[in-house]
Design a protein around this motif. Structure first.
Motif, PDB file in Angstrom:
ATOM      1  N   VAL A  10       1.217  -1.384   0.036  1.00  0.00           N
ATOM      2  CA  VAL A  10      -0.278  -0.101   0.059  1.00  0.00           C
ATOM      3  C   VAL A  10       1.048   1.392   0.275  1.00  0.00           C
ATOM      4  O   VAL A  10       0.738   2.467  -0.778  1.00  0.00           O
ATOM      5  CB  VAL A  10      -0.802   0.148   1.866  1.00  0.00           C
ATOM      6  N   LEU A  11       2.095   1.272   0.726  1.00  0.00           N
ATOM      7  CA  LEU A  11       2.975   2.048   0.803  1.00  0.00           C
ATOM      8  C   LEU A  11       3.457   2.670  -0.816  1.00  0.00           C
ATOM      9  O   LEU A  11       3.832   4.206  -0.964  1.00  0.00           O
ATOM     10  CB  LEU A  11       3.766   2.066   1.834  1.00  0.00           C
ATOM     11  N   ALA A  12       3.648   1.560  -1.143  1.00  0.00           N
ATOM     12  CA  ALA A  12       4.625   1.869  -2.851  1.00  0.00           C
ATOM     13  C   ALA A  12       3.616   1.794  -3.966  1.00  0.00           C
ATOM     14  O   ALA A  12       4.048   2.894  -4.346  1.00  0.00           O
ATOM     15  CB  ALA A  12       5.055   0.544  -2.851  1.00  0.00           C
ATOM     16  N   ALA A  13       2.552   2.052  -3.648  1.00  0.00           N
ATOM     17  CA  ALA A  13       1.217   2.096  -4.789  1.00  0.00           C
ATOM     18  C   ALA A  13       1.269   3.596  -4.038  1.00  0.00           C
ATOM     19  O   ALA A  13       0.957   4.699  -5.158  1.00  0.00           O
ATOM     20  CB  ALA A  13       0.240   1.149  -4.334  1.00  0.00           C
ATOM     21  N   ARG A  14       0.792   4.213  -3.261  1.00  0.00           N
ATOM     22  CA  ARG A  14       0.824   5.721  -2.823  1.00  0.00           C
ATOM     23  C   ARG A  14       1.747   6.196  -2.905  1.00  0.00           C
ATOM     24  O   ARG A  14       1.541   7.789  -3.425  1.00  0.00           O
ATOM     25  CB  ARG A  14       0.246   5.494  -1.550  1.00  0.00           C
ATOM     26  N   TYR A  15       2.978   5.873  -2.389  1.00  0.00           N
ATOM     27  CA  TYR A  15       4.092   6.932  -2.332  1.00  0.00           C
ATOM     28  C   TYR A  15       5.430   6.372  -3.487  1.00  0.00           C
ATOM     29  O   TYR A  15       6.161   5.682  -3.273  1.00  0.00           O
ATOM     30  CB  TYR A  15       4.339   7.240  -0.946  1.00  0.00           C
ATOM     31  N   SER A  16       5.219   6.792  -4.692  1.00  0.00           N
ATOM     32  CA  SER A  16       6.126   6.810  -5.670  1.00  0.00           C
ATOM     33  C   SER A  16       6.617   8.006  -6.224  1.00  0.00           C
ATOM     34  O   SER A  16       5.339   8.680  -6.528  1.00  0.00           O
ATOM     35  CB  SER A  16       5.425   6.162  -6.978  1.00  0.00           C
ATOM     36  N   GLY A  17       7.492   8.548  -6.779  1.00  0.00           N
ATOM     37  CA  GLY A  17       8.291   9.600  -7.262  1.00  0.00           C
ATOM     38  C   GLY A  17       8.789  10.204  -6.309  1.00  0.00           C
ATOM     39  O   GLY A  17       9.113  10.098  -4.871  1.00  0.00           O
ATOM     40  N   ASP A  18       8.565  12.081  -6.731  1.00  0.00           N
ATOM     41  CA  ASP A  18       8.490  12.831  -5.555  1.00  0.00           C
ATOM     42  C   ASP A  18       6.895  13.072  -4.059  1.00  0.00           C
ATOM     43  O   ASP A  18       6.175  13.089  -5.165  1.00  0.00           O
ATOM     44  CB  ASP A  18       8.964  13.985  -5.908  1.00  0.00           C
ATOM     45  N   TYR A  19       7.651  13.031  -3.363  1.00  0.00           N
ATOM     46  CA  TYR A  19       6.004  13.275  -2.775  1.00  0.00           C
ATOM     47  C   TYR A  19       6.632  13.838  -1.081  1.00  0.00           C
ATOM     48  O   TYR A  19       8.335  13.525  -0.861  1.00  0.00           O
ATOM     49  CB  TYR A  19       5.102  12.231  -2.032  1.00  0.00           C
TER      50      TYR A  19
END
Length: 376
Positions: A61-70
């Motif tokens: 879930v974290l990798a899906a929600r937070y990818s690229g710059d955040y």
């Protein structure tokens, strides 16, 4: 964020396994090593896939929600809001209310006891998970950078294989350190993030290559996956049951048994994760009440995890008072399991609707997501 339907179901499966673990562990209260004790030893060990599944889901879930710059500040603020307040509240609660076997008032803890409980998650038998997951949340940006570096060079699968060996060595080493340097070493080492890092990164990989992972899983005969998971359960559960039968208790087991268990456990947990994904697909295809119930249970899995020891302890006390039966009787286990699952879910669902109470359960808002993310 793209939502994955599998997660909704797997969040429902994992807390049921957690409840099974924490009910079956009461085999230690059975006076003699009999069939009831051996069955519950088997369930206790075989159901330990629950925490790896929770860790896997977290990475996914974290990798899906937070990818690229955040924004890192927003990431850590959100994580703190969903985990720190519940952890602090329930640590304080379980320091004062004992849930070992039955429920009771433990008194006001000393500052030293409170500090140790916060650092190691020892206020109750299930809170160690929060110590582990807090570390993984804190390190998530660094873990993602490391994964991305391997992924860009085409070595993501090599990273997973390396983590498999690192995790096995770490967990076996924790037992060795506990045996030769003192049990406190095991208590600390087994709570540090390398003990479950493989499952977290496996979740990240599943998020990055969801379609590829789905295709790979679909290409394997379901019977093979179920056979691998079942064989792992029989092997690991059988080892522990045989150990208790031979030595009279787990505490009397040799160090070799613990190390063998740590070597074998990833080869059981990973097929179980795959089997649960298959079960999620099957439920989603069929729909109906079972699918809806599993998703609803999964929505409140975090709160259920927090409160279920209270329900188990109170339920066991009420059951013994009403029937005279104890943990030494066969009837106790299925009755307390069903009561713990139903009452925990009902209590959390009700409390999550009370203003601000949801924050203490890690549920500031309902987690349901609309729609589906591709076919399975």
């Amino acid at each position: 964020m793209v939502w994955f339907r599998e997660v909704e179901y797997m969040r429902g499966f994992a807390p049921l396994a957690v409840v099974a673990v924490h009910i079956s562990m009461n085999y230690t209260r059975i006076p003699a090593v009999n069939l009831l004790a051996l069955v519950n030893v088997f369930i206790y060990v075989a159901a330990h896939f629950a925490v790896p599944v929770f860790v896997f889901i977290s990475g996914w879930v974290l990798a899906a929600r937070y990818s690229g710059d955040y924004p890192l500040r927003g990431f850590y603020r959100r994580r703190a809001r969903t985990i720190l307040l519940p952890y602090l509240f329930f640590t304080a609660l379980y320091l004062m209310v004992t849930v070992e076997g039955t429920i009771g008032f433990a008194g006001v803890p000393s500052p030293e006891m409170a500090a140790e409980a916060l650092l190691l998650g020892t206020a109750a038998y299930h809170l160690w998970f929060f110590v582990l997951i807090i570390q993984l949340y804190l390190l998530f940006p660094l873990i993602m950078r490391g994964y991305d570096r391997f992924d860009r060079s085409g070595a993501a699968l090599f990273l997973l294989l390396a983590l498999l060996f690192v995790q096995i060595l770490w967990n076996a080493g924790a037992h060795l350190a506990g045996a030769f340097a003192g049990t406190e070493w095991y208590t600390v080492l087994i709570r540090l993030f390398p003990s479950h890092l493989l499952y977290f990164v496996l979740g990240i990989h599943a998020a990055r290559y969801t379609d590829g992972c789905r295709s790979a899983l679909c290409s394997l005969p379901a019977a093979w996956i179920l056979a691998a998971a079942g064989a792992g359960a029989l092997l690991i559960g059988g080892i522990w049951a045989a150990t208790v039968l031979r030595y009279g208790s787990i505490s009397g087991a040799t160090l070799a048994v613990f190390c063998i268990y740590r070597i074998l456990e990833p080869f059981y947990y990973v097929p179980v994760i795959a089997a649960l994904v298959l079960a999620a697909w099957r439920l989603d295809e069929r729909g109906g009440r079972r699918a809806a119930a599993s998703r609803l249970f999964g929505e409140h899995s975090y709160g259920i995890y927090l409160v279920h020891p209270l329900v188990i302890a109170a339920g066991a006390a009420a059951w013994t008072s009403l029937t005279g039966l104890s943990w030494a009787d066969w009837e106790t286990y299925p009755v307390i399991f069903a009561a713990a699952a139903v009452v925990s879910y009902g209590a959390v669902r009700h409390l999550s609707r009370v203003p601000y109470a949801g924050w203490l359960l890690g549920e500031p808002r309902v987690r349901r997501r609309p729609g589906r993310s591709g076919g399975t």
